[in-house]
Design a protein around this motif. Structure first.
Motif, PDB file in Angstrom:
ATOM      1  N   SER A 217       0.808  -1.221   0.000  1.00 36.70           N
ATOM      2  CA  SER A 217       0.000   0.000   0.000  1.00 36.70           C
ATOM      3  C   SER A 217       0.841   1.272   0.000  1.00 36.70           C
ATOM      4  O   SER A 217       0.290   2.382   0.084  1.00 36.70           O
ATOM      5  N   ALA A 218       2.142   1.150  -0.074  1.00 39.69           N
ATOM      6  CA  ALA A 218       3.014   2.323  -0.030  1.00 39.69           C
ATOM      7  C   ALA A 218       2.725   3.257  -1.202  1.00 39.69           C
ATOM      8  O   ALA A 218       2.289   2.832  -2.274  1.00 39.69           O
ATOM      9  N   GLY A 219       2.979   4.535  -0.994  1.00 40.31           N
ATOM     10  CA  GLY A 219       2.726   5.529  -2.026  1.00 40.31           C
ATOM     11  C   GLY A 219       3.584   5.321  -3.260  1.00 40.31           C
ATOM     12  O   GLY A 219       4.678   4.738  -3.185  1.00 40.31           O
ATOM     13  N   SER A 220       3.102   5.813  -4.383  1.00 39.47           N
ATOM     14  CA  SER A 220       3.758   5.577  -5.667  1.00 39.47           C
ATOM     15  C   SER A 220       5.175   6.129  -5.714  1.00 39.47           C
ATOM     16  O   SER A 220       6.117   5.448  -6.136  1.00 39.47           O
ATOM     17  N   ASP A 221       5.361   7.370  -5.279  1.00 39.46           N
ATOM     18  CA  ASP A 221       6.691   7.984  -5.357  1.00 39.46           C
ATOM     19  C   ASP A 221       7.676   7.276  -4.442  1.00 39.46           C
ATOM     20  O   ASP A 221       8.823   7.009  -4.821  1.00 39.46           O
ATOM     21  N   ALA A 222       7.238   6.989  -3.201  1.00 32.90           N
ATOM     22  CA  ALA A 222       8.110   6.303  -2.257  1.00 32.90           C
ATOM     23  C   ALA A 222       8.473   4.908  -2.762  1.00 32.90           C
ATOM     24  O   ALA A 222       9.618   4.445  -2.612  1.00 32.90           O
ATOM     25  N   THR A 223       7.515   4.245  -3.390  1.00 31.99           N
ATOM     26  CA  THR A 223       7.761   2.904  -3.936  1.00 31.99           C
ATOM     27  C   THR A 223       8.803   2.949  -5.047  1.00 31.99           C
ATOM     28  O   THR A 223       9.761   2.160  -5.059  1.00 31.99           O
ATOM     29  N   LYS A 224       8.616   3.849  -5.989  1.00 34.33           N
ATOM     30  CA  LYS A 224       9.559   3.952  -7.101  1.00 34.33           C
ATOM     31  C   LYS A 224      10.973   4.240  -6.605  1.00 34.33           C
ATOM     32  O   LYS A 224      11.958   3.674  -7.096  1.00 34.33           O
ATOM     33  N   ASP A 225      11.074   5.117  -5.603  1.00 34.73           N
ATOM     34  CA  ASP A 225      12.385   5.471  -5.065  1.00 34.73           C
ATOM     35  C   ASP A 225      13.025   4.265  -4.375  1.00 34.73           C
ATOM     36  O   ASP A 225      14.212   3.966  -4.592  1.00 34.73           O
ATOM     37  N   ALA A 226      12.241   3.544  -3.553  1.00 33.53           N
ATOM     38  CA  ALA A 226      12.779   2.395  -2.821  1.00 33.53           C
ATOM     39  C   ALA A 226      13.170   1.258  -3.763  1.00 33.53           C
ATOM     40  O   ALA A 226      14.221   0.618  -3.585  1.00 33.53           O
ATOM     41  N   VAL A 227      12.348   0.992  -4.760  1.00 32.86           N
ATOM     42  CA  VAL A 227      12.652  -0.085  -5.703  1.00 32.86           C
ATOM     43  C   VAL A 227      13.893   0.272  -6.519  1.00 32.86           C
ATOM     44  O   VAL A 227      14.744  -0.589  -6.787  1.00 32.86           O
ATOM     45  N   SER A 228      14.020   1.537  -6.899  1.00 26.21           N
ATOM     46  CA  SER A 228      15.203   1.979  -7.640  1.00 26.21           C
ATOM     47  C   SER A 228      16.459   1.808  -6.797  1.00 26.21           C
ATOM     48  O   SER A 228      17.497   1.315  -7.284  1.00 26.21           O
ATOM     49  N   LYS A 229      16.386   2.162  -5.512  1.00 18.19           N
ATOM     50  CA  LYS A 229      17.535   1.982  -4.621  1.00 18.19           C
ATOM     51  C   LYS A 229      17.901   0.504  -4.504  1.00 18.19           C
ATOM     52  O   LYS A 229      19.077   0.139  -4.538  1.00 18.19           O
ATOM     53  N   LEU A 230      16.885  -0.327  -4.336  1.00 17.49           N
ATOM     54  CA  LEU A 230      17.118  -1.768  -4.192  1.00 17.49           C
ATOM     55  C   LEU A 230      17.809  -2.340  -5.422  1.00 17.49           C
ATOM     56  O   LEU A 230      18.842  -3.016  -5.311  1.00 17.49           O
ATOM     57  N   THR A 231      17.257  -2.093  -6.586  1.00 15.36           N
ATOM     58  CA  THR A 231      17.810  -2.699  -7.806  1.00 15.36           C
ATOM     59  C   THR A 231      19.188  -2.123  -8.131  1.00 15.36           C
ATOM     60  O   THR A 231      20.080  -2.861  -8.589  1.00 15.36           O
ATOM     61  N   ASN A 232      19.393  -0.826  -7.885  1.00  9.71           N
ATOM     62  CA  ASN A 232      20.719  -0.233  -8.126  1.00  9.71           C
ATOM     63  C   ASN A 232      21.752  -0.837  -7.177  1.00  9.71           C
ATOM     64  O   ASN A 232      22.895  -1.128  -7.581  1.00  9.71           O
ATOM     65  N   ARG A 233      21.368  -1.037  -5.914  1.00 16.24           N
ATOM     66  CA  ARG A 233      22.292  -1.629  -4.952  1.00 16.24           C
ATOM     67  C   ARG A 233      22.664  -3.060  -5.341  1.00 16.24           C
ATOM     68  O   ARG A 233      23.834  -3.453  -5.289  1.00 16.24           O
ATOM     69  N   LEU A 234      21.666  -3.824  -5.760  1.00 11.82           N
ATOM     70  CA  LEU A 234      21.926  -5.209  -6.145  1.00 11.82           C
ATOM     71  C   LEU A 234      22.766  -5.289  -7.410  1.00 11.82           C
ATOM     72  O   LEU A 234      23.666  -6.134  -7.520  1.00 11.82           O
ATOM     73  N   ARG A 235      22.493  -4.413  -8.365  1.00 15.24           N
ATOM     74  CA  ARG A 235      23.305  -4.421  -9.584  1.00 15.24           C
ATOM     75  C   ARG A 235      24.751  -4.042  -9.285  1.00 15.24           C
ATOM     76  O   ARG A 235      25.687  -4.582  -9.887  1.00 15.24           O
ATOM     77  N   SER A 236      24.943  -3.113  -8.351  1.00 20.73           N
ATOM     78  CA  SER A 236      26.304  -2.712  -7.984  1.00 20.73           C
ATOM     79  C   SER A 236      27.049  -3.868  -7.341  1.00 20.73           C
ATOM     80  O   SER A 236      28.245  -4.064  -7.597  1.00 20.73           O
ATOM     81  N   LYS A 237      26.361  -4.643  -6.512  1.00 19.28           N
ATOM     82  CA  LYS A 237      26.985  -5.821  -5.906  1.00 19.28           C
ATOM     83  C   LYS A 237      27.465  -6.776  -6.993  1.00 19.28           C
ATOM     84  O   LYS A 237      28.589  -7.281  -6.936  1.00 19.28           O
ATOM     85  N   GLY A 238      26.608  -6.994  -7.991  1.00 21.57           N
ATOM     86  CA  GLY A 238      26.979  -7.893  -9.078  1.00 21.57           C
ATOM     87  C   GLY A 238      28.145  -7.359  -9.885  1.00 21.57           C
ATOM     88  O   GLY A 238      29.042  -8.105 -10.283  1.00 21.57           O
TER      89      GLY A 238
END
Length: 439
Positions: A217-238
């Motif tokens: 139920s999280a807000g759209s902007d907060a969701t996009k920001d959190a998902v972007s942080k997650l995927t960028n962090r994981l890609r950097s690990k790789g």
């Protein structure tokens, strides 16, 4: 009319057996052109050419009105095509007495082939009571009042998300994925981290419901920001050479397919299941799931009710989904089937509406599908051979879909090739229970 009052017009071959022309669905997540098994089977079944630029996602075999199968007209009389449902309505005795009394003039199951290139939505299917309520309140979104338990039987390596992970794995997710805590807050996450393993899942379930609902139920902007942080962090690990876990790698893939979608993050809450060909996964009512990639046979109760909440451009009913889930924790059961005969394997999920038989028939061999008290639908996936019922015999080929009335014994013989076919029918457990009740 033929024997037992069955009309023999249309694609009737012998003993009421029908050839069917079946509906194809071109959803955007399907495999494209000739890469799709669905496309090849549809071409063989209908004679339509495969469009190399179009995704072919699902082949439907059944009586559901949003994708009905049609009886193939006979060459002898040139009669127009009618739906299988209409034909059954004129010949209800083909279903058998027990089936007719339980479900009326309709097939209670829908048989499918799926070719999945891109992840389907995170979703669940309502139980019967909820389906009735949703159809009454929102008939345009939920087009029927039936439940939709289902089973996926892998034809290729097949990936899916299904059910919530164990409490221990969920704790590990919350400790290692700070982006989730950013969305739901430390207070909610801490409540789950403080649950003792010895307390059991029943104490954990309300907390899992709370955190999952807040996440979805999280807000759209907060969701996009959190998902972007997650995927960028994981890609950097790789990129840095650090090995990603399978679940982290999946999140990166889903992030490419659905940028900024909450389903990328909520996938970490769900079990990542990798089926080998011949393994099956069954999905009861109110269990979250999503198919990720691969090709499978699917069978389900005859319904089109889906409650979606992530990884989709379609309507999302987050409130309904989060309120309906069971929040059962732990890895799902994988069915490997059991042998009925040397060449036939049966998959029997705990639902009345259906079972599925897989037949792998070596070149030149024969096998028999015994007569059962309900109707069956057969699909030839590969090869060609002959089908015999009574004294009548006729050829079958890849892409053929056949309807067989109740109490019909069928023998299949392969030509000089291996024949692979699948049968969907009503659960043998249902018939056994009815026999026990009458004794």
């Amino acid at each position: 009319m033929g024997e037992n009052g069955i009309h023999t017009n249309g694609g009737d071959l012998a003993g009421g057996i029908l050839r069917l022309r079946c509906a194809v669905k071109n959803y955007e997540w399907g495999k494209v052109g000739s890469d799709s098994l669905v496309a090849g089977l549809h071409e063989a079944n209908s004679g339509s050419r495969v469009d190399p630029a179009v995704p072919y996602a699902e082949l439907w075999m059944g009586t559901l009105e949003s994708g009905p199968s049609h009886v193939v007209p006979s060459a002898e009389n040139g009669s127009g095509s009618v739906t299988l449902k209409s034909w059954i309505s004129e010949n209800p005795n083909v279903l058998g007495r027990t089936v007719l009394e339980k479900w009326g003039c309709d097939l209670p199951f829908l048989f499918k082939v799926l070719s999945v290139e891109k992840a389907l939505s995170i979703q669940a299917h309502p139980d019967k009571d909820l389906a009735v309520a949703l159809h009454r309140e929102q008939p345009l979104l939920y087009g029927d009042d039936n439940h939709k338990p289902e089973m996926a039987l892998a034809l290729s390596p097949f990936e899916a998300l299904c059910g919530f992970v164990s409490l221990q794995e969920l704790k590990e997710v919350l400790e290692s994925v700070p982006e989730i805590t950013e969305l739901v807050g430390n207070q909610v996450a801490d409540k789950i981290l403080q649950v003792d393993e010895g307390d059991g899942d029943e104490r954990a379930k309300p907390l899992v419901r709370l955190i999952f609902t807040q996440l979805m139920s999280a807000g759209s902007d907060a969701t996009k920001d959190a998902v972007s942080k997650l995927t960028n962090r994981l890609r950097s690990k790789g990129t840095d050479g650090e090995l990603l876990s399978e679940k982290d790698g999946l999140a990166v893939r889903l992030g490419r397919q659905y940028p900024g979608d909450i389903g990328v993050m909520s996938s970490l809450f769900l079990n990542y299941v990798k089926l080998k060909p011949g393994e099956a996964l069954y999905l009861g009512a109110n269990e979250p799931h999503a198919y990720i990639s691969g090709e499978c046979i699917e069978c389900m109760a005859s319904s089109d009710n889906v409650v979606r909440a992530g990884l989709t451009p379609k309507f999302r009913d987050v409130r309904t989904l989060c309120s309906m889930l069971t929040y059962n924790l732990g890895y799902p059961e994988i069915l490997k089937g059991f042998p009925l005969s040397p060449y036939i394997t049966r998959y029997l999920p705990p639902f009345d509406e259906f079972e599925v038989d897989r037949c792998d028939l070596p070149s030149g061999e024969s096998t028999v599908f015994p007569a059962v008290p309900g109707p069956s639908v057969f699909l030839v996936i590969e090869g060609k051979g002959k089908l015999q019922t009574g004294s009548s015999q006729f050829p079958v080929n890849r892409g053929d879909v056949l309807f067989a009335p109740s109490h019909t014994e069928i023998q299949v013989t392969g030509d000089n090739n291996e024949v692979k076919l699948y049968r969907a029918g009503i659960s043998s457990r249902f018939f056994q229970r009815k026999i026990d009740e009458e004794d």
